[in-house]
Scaffold this active site. Structure first.
Site, PDB file in Angstrom:
ATOM      1  N   SER A  57      48.599 108.880 -22.943  1.00 55.15           N
ATOM      2  CA  SER A  57      48.722 107.487 -23.374  1.00 55.15           C
ATOM      3  C   SER A  57      47.555 106.623 -22.948  1.00 55.15           C
ATOM      4  O   SER A  57      47.450 105.471 -23.365  1.00 55.15           O
ATOM      5  CB  SER A  57      50.012 106.898 -22.780  1.00 55.15           C
ATOM      6  OG  SER A  57      49.888 106.824 -21.368  1.00 55.15           O
ATOM      7  N   GLY A  58      46.706 107.162 -22.085  1.00 57.06           N
ATOM      8  CA  GLY A  58      45.653 106.330 -21.506  1.00 57.06           C
ATOM      9  C   GLY A  58      46.111 105.653 -20.229  1.00 57.06           C
ATOM     10  O   GLY A  58      45.336 104.977 -19.564  1.00 57.06           O
ATOM     11  N   GLY A  59      47.389 105.838 -19.867  1.00 53.88           N
ATOM     12  CA  GLY A  59      47.926 105.241 -18.657  1.00 53.88           C
ATOM     13  C   GLY A  59      47.679 106.098 -17.428  1.00 53.88           C
ATOM     14  O   GLY A  59      47.165 107.221 -17.515  1.00 53.88           O
ATOM     15  N   VAL A  60      48.051 105.564 -16.280  1.00 51.83           N
ATOM     16  CA  VAL A  60      47.779 106.219 -15.002  1.00 51.83           C
ATOM     17  C   VAL A  60      48.518 107.559 -14.894  1.00 51.83           C
ATOM     18  O   VAL A  60      47.913 108.594 -14.581  1.00 51.83           O
ATOM     19  CB  VAL A  60      48.192 105.303 -13.830  1.00 51.83           C
ATOM     20  CG1 VAL A  60      47.973 106.010 -12.493  1.00 51.83           C
ATOM     21  CG2 VAL A  60      47.416 104.004 -13.866  1.00 51.83           C
ATOM     22  N   ASP A  61      49.833 107.550 -15.145  1.00 51.82           N
ATOM     23  CA  ASP A  61      50.644 108.741 -14.883  1.00 51.82           C
ATOM     24  C   ASP A  61      50.205 109.934 -15.723  1.00 51.82           C
ATOM     25  O   ASP A  61      50.003 111.031 -15.203  1.00 51.82           O
ATOM     26  CB  ASP A  61      52.124 108.440 -15.150  1.00 51.82           C
ATOM     27  CG  ASP A  61      52.662 107.321 -14.268  1.00 51.82           C
ATOM     28  OD1 ASP A  61      52.027 107.034 -13.233  1.00 51.82           O
ATOM     29  OD2 ASP A  61      53.701 106.745 -14.622  1.00 51.82           O
ATOM     30  N   SER A  62      50.067 109.730 -17.038  1.00 49.98           N
ATOM     31  CA  SER A  62      49.709 110.863 -17.897  1.00 49.98           C
ATOM     32  C   SER A  62      48.291 111.352 -17.607  1.00 49.98           C
ATOM     33  O   SER A  62      48.021 112.549 -17.660  1.00 49.98           O
ATOM     34  CB  SER A  62      49.867 110.496 -19.379  1.00 49.98           C
ATOM     35  OG  SER A  62      48.931 109.517 -19.776  1.00 49.98           O
ATOM     36  N   GLU A  67      63.354 100.421   7.402  1.00 52.75           N
ATOM     37  CA  GLU A  67      62.524 100.695   6.230  1.00 52.75           C
ATOM     38  C   GLU A  67      62.085  99.455   5.480  1.00 52.75           C
ATOM     39  O   GLU A  67      61.183  99.524   4.642  1.00 52.75           O
ATOM     40  CB  GLU A  67      63.280 101.641   5.272  1.00 52.75           C
ATOM     41  CG  GLU A  67      64.485 101.036   4.570  1.00 52.75           C
ATOM     42  CD  GLU A  67      65.781 101.116   5.367  1.00 52.75           C
ATOM     43  OE1 GLU A  67      66.857 101.010   4.751  1.00 52.75           O
ATOM     44  OE2 GLU A  67      65.726 101.275   6.602  1.00 52.75           O
ATOM     45  N   HIS A  87      67.884  98.060   9.525  1.00 49.64           N
ATOM     46  CA  HIS A  87      67.138  98.780   8.490  1.00 49.64           C
ATOM     47  C   HIS A  87      65.645  98.792   8.843  1.00 49.64           C
ATOM     48  O   HIS A  87      64.930  97.814   8.598  1.00 49.64           O
ATOM     49  CB  HIS A  87      67.340  98.110   7.122  1.00 49.64           C
ATOM     50  CG  HIS A  87      68.689  98.369   6.524  1.00 49.64           C
ATOM     51  ND1 HIS A  87      68.964  99.504   5.792  1.00 49.64           N
ATOM     52  CD2 HIS A  87      69.834  97.665   6.584  1.00 49.64           C
ATOM     53  CE1 HIS A  87      70.227  99.474   5.400  1.00 49.64           C
ATOM     54  NE2 HIS A  87      70.784  98.365   5.872  1.00 49.64           N
ATOM     55  N   CYS A 119      71.990 102.422   9.583  1.00 50.78           N
ATOM     56  CA  CYS A 119      73.081 101.536   9.176  1.00 50.78           C
ATOM     57  C   CYS A 119      74.373 102.328   8.933  1.00 50.78           C
ATOM     58  O   CYS A 119      74.992 102.780   9.882  1.00 50.78           O
ATOM     59  CB  CYS A 119      72.669 100.713   7.965  1.00 50.78           C
ATOM     60  SG  CYS A 119      73.686  99.224   7.768  1.00 50.78           S
TER      61      CYS A 119
END
Length: 511
Positions: free
Chosen positions: A223-228, A171, A169, A79
């Site tokens: 934290s118990g979350g995915v990332d950490s 993408e 575009h 573009c």
């Protein structure tokens, strides 16, 4: 990284989508502002120029030295990137008679490696107000649409690396063959090996972590979350028990979450200490009713608890964090070459006060890539596929003051709702779901007794990235069953409602 693609960002809303398409083709890439200098070394296989809200004919329109790039690597302009290419090499770009926005049918006019395996006609997505009306000398048209005679083009100068431009575009989702076109650029034009996979990322990252950390110690809030969890697992693969994880029970986690997450960490052989600080948090939250006051109270006390635990350890040199790529991408201001960096959800204040260096093994991954890496590491799918959960936890799903009794009510009701979603196969179909305890009591009847108890609202939304969201159209029968189960099993709640607000104008969380 052995091979990479650089995406130069001119401020397009779609730039991250280009990066995701490149990553999905198993090629590593990074986004940098267009004005940021970079080294063209053996690892760089190509450059992609993004779209932009600018017009190339504006006085202060951003430019980059494309000729310098194609003396070393192939370049693809998308573009604005295509229009800039045409203009810089002597072509003509004019204001369109009307803004071209939406679906169009692309017709391939010339055989080229960029369009290998692409049908002669396919749908693409347009979003621009300028059009290329004349190509530079020694350039040729590759594809057209009904309204755009130059929808794709290339340079024919064989003395330089390939140079391509697309006025659409590729993408975005609506360009049906767009990702295949991007993949062709990466493999056919740039010669990328397409070998950047979760397993290769793990192997490379663990080796880098070993080198960076050496024989030092790392502390990390989990934290118990995915990332950490994924970040901690990668660090532990590199340094074992020299990673010291701290998991704090702030009193506003989900039902039984503290024990369940600690058991998962144990199964992953992570060195994690669980800290039960519920009563401290309840005491600090007493009389706090404003959402921001609750958030700040929880954040400040968490830092206090974390620092207390950290001071009991010796020779800590690094702070581990689960920062991911969207948190740190530099974005270009549409008003000029100034840049902003999104603040991310790190443990505020800790690096400065504790004099620790950061180690962030996920800082170049998107969320879906973090999940793929987590599964490759053997982290249970139940944890990897969990819905997003707010940092202040149930404190912002209890409207008004937070106390142990209200948390207990909400934990029980929420567990019934979430378990029902999982049992019926609906959990995976929604982006996020949760229960909100309202500061509203109403009259009800149970048996021969009148009740005067709390109301809860059930919330479920569908979304791609959380930026916008629609309320999930859960079956009436399901909602009726959940309502009955909550009212019959949670003494203190006698009414259940369902939130049918979308974002915008509402937010996903109520506070």
């Amino acid at each position: 990284m052995n091979q990479k693609i650089l995406i130069l960002d001119f401020g397009s809303q779609y730039t991250q989508l280009i990066a995701r398409a490149v990553r999905e083709a198993n090629v590593y890439c990074e986004i940098i502002p267009y004005h940021k200098s970079f080294v063209i070394d053996d690892s760089l296989k190509g450059v992609i120029l993004s779209g932009s809200p600018f017009s190339v004919n504006e006085e202060k329109a951003p430019e980059v030295p494309i000729l310098a790039y194609i003396s070393k690597v192939p370049v693809l302009g998308v573009c604005y990137g295509a229009q800039l290419t045409a203009k810089l090499f002597g072509g003509k770009v004019d204001k369109s008679n009307k803004r071209e926005y939406g679906r169009a049918i692309l017709t391939v006019q010339q055989t080229d490696a960029l369009f290998n395996g692409i049908p002669n006609t396919s749908q693409v997505w347009m979003s621009h107000s300028d059009s290329i009306t004349a190509l530079p000398a020694h350039f040729s048209i590759l594809a057209t649409t009904e309204s755009i005679p130059i929808a794709a083009f290339k340079s024919n100068d064989d003395s330089l690396f390939p140079l391509y431009g697309l006025q659409f575009h590729p993408e975005v989702y609506h360009s049906t063959e767009g990702k295949k076109i991007i993949s062709n650029f990466l493999t056919n034009i740039c010669g990328c090996a397409a070998d950047w996979t979760p397993n290769s990322f793990i192997e490379e990252t663990v080796a880098q972590l070993k080198e960076t950390i050496g024989d030092k110690q790392v502390i990390m809030a989990l934290s118990g979350g995915v990332d950490s969890t994924v970040a901690a697992t990668l660090i532990a693969k590199a340094i074992g028990n020299r990673l010291h994880g701290i998991f704090v029970d702030n009193g506003v986690l989900r039902k039984d979450e503290f024990q369940q997450v600690l058991e998962i960490y144990k199964s992953l052989h992570l060195n994690v200490k669980g800290v039960d600080a519920k009563e401290r948090f309840y005491s600090a939250l007493k009389d706090k009713t404003e959402p921001e006051a609750k958030r700040k109270t929880i954040g400040k006390l968490f830092i206090d608890v974390f620092q207390e635990e950290a001071t009991a350890l010796t020779n800590i040199s690094f702070l581990g964090q689960g920062t991911i790529y969207p948190d740190v991408i530099e974005s270009v201001s549409v008003h000029g070459p100034s840049q902003t960096i999104k603040s991310h959800h790190n443990v505020g204040g800790l690096p400065d006060t504790m004099h620790l260096s950061l180690v962030e093994p996920l800082r170049f991954l998107f969320k879906d890539e973090v999940r793929k890496v987590g599964l490759a590491l053997g982290i249970p799918a139940d944890l990897i596929n969990r819905h997003p959960f707010p940092g202040p936890g149930l404190a912002i799903r209890i409207l008004g003051e937070v106390n142990a009794e209200k948390v207990d009510l909400l934990q029980k009701a929420d567990a019934i709702y979430i378990n029902a979603l999982k049992k019926t196969g609906l959990y995976e179909k929604v982006w996020q779901a949760g229960t909100i305890l309202l500061p509203v009591k109403s009259v009800g009847v149970m048996g021969d007794e009148r009740t005067y108890e709390f109301t809860v609202a059930l919330r479920a939304v569908t979304s791609v990235d959380g930026m916008t969201a629609d309320w999930a159209h859960l079956p009436y029968e399901f909602l009726a069953d959940v309502s009955n189960e909550i009212i019959n099993n949670v003494r203190g709640i006698n009414r259940v409602v369902y939130d049918i607000s979308s974002k915008p104008p509402a937010t996903i969380e109520w506070e």
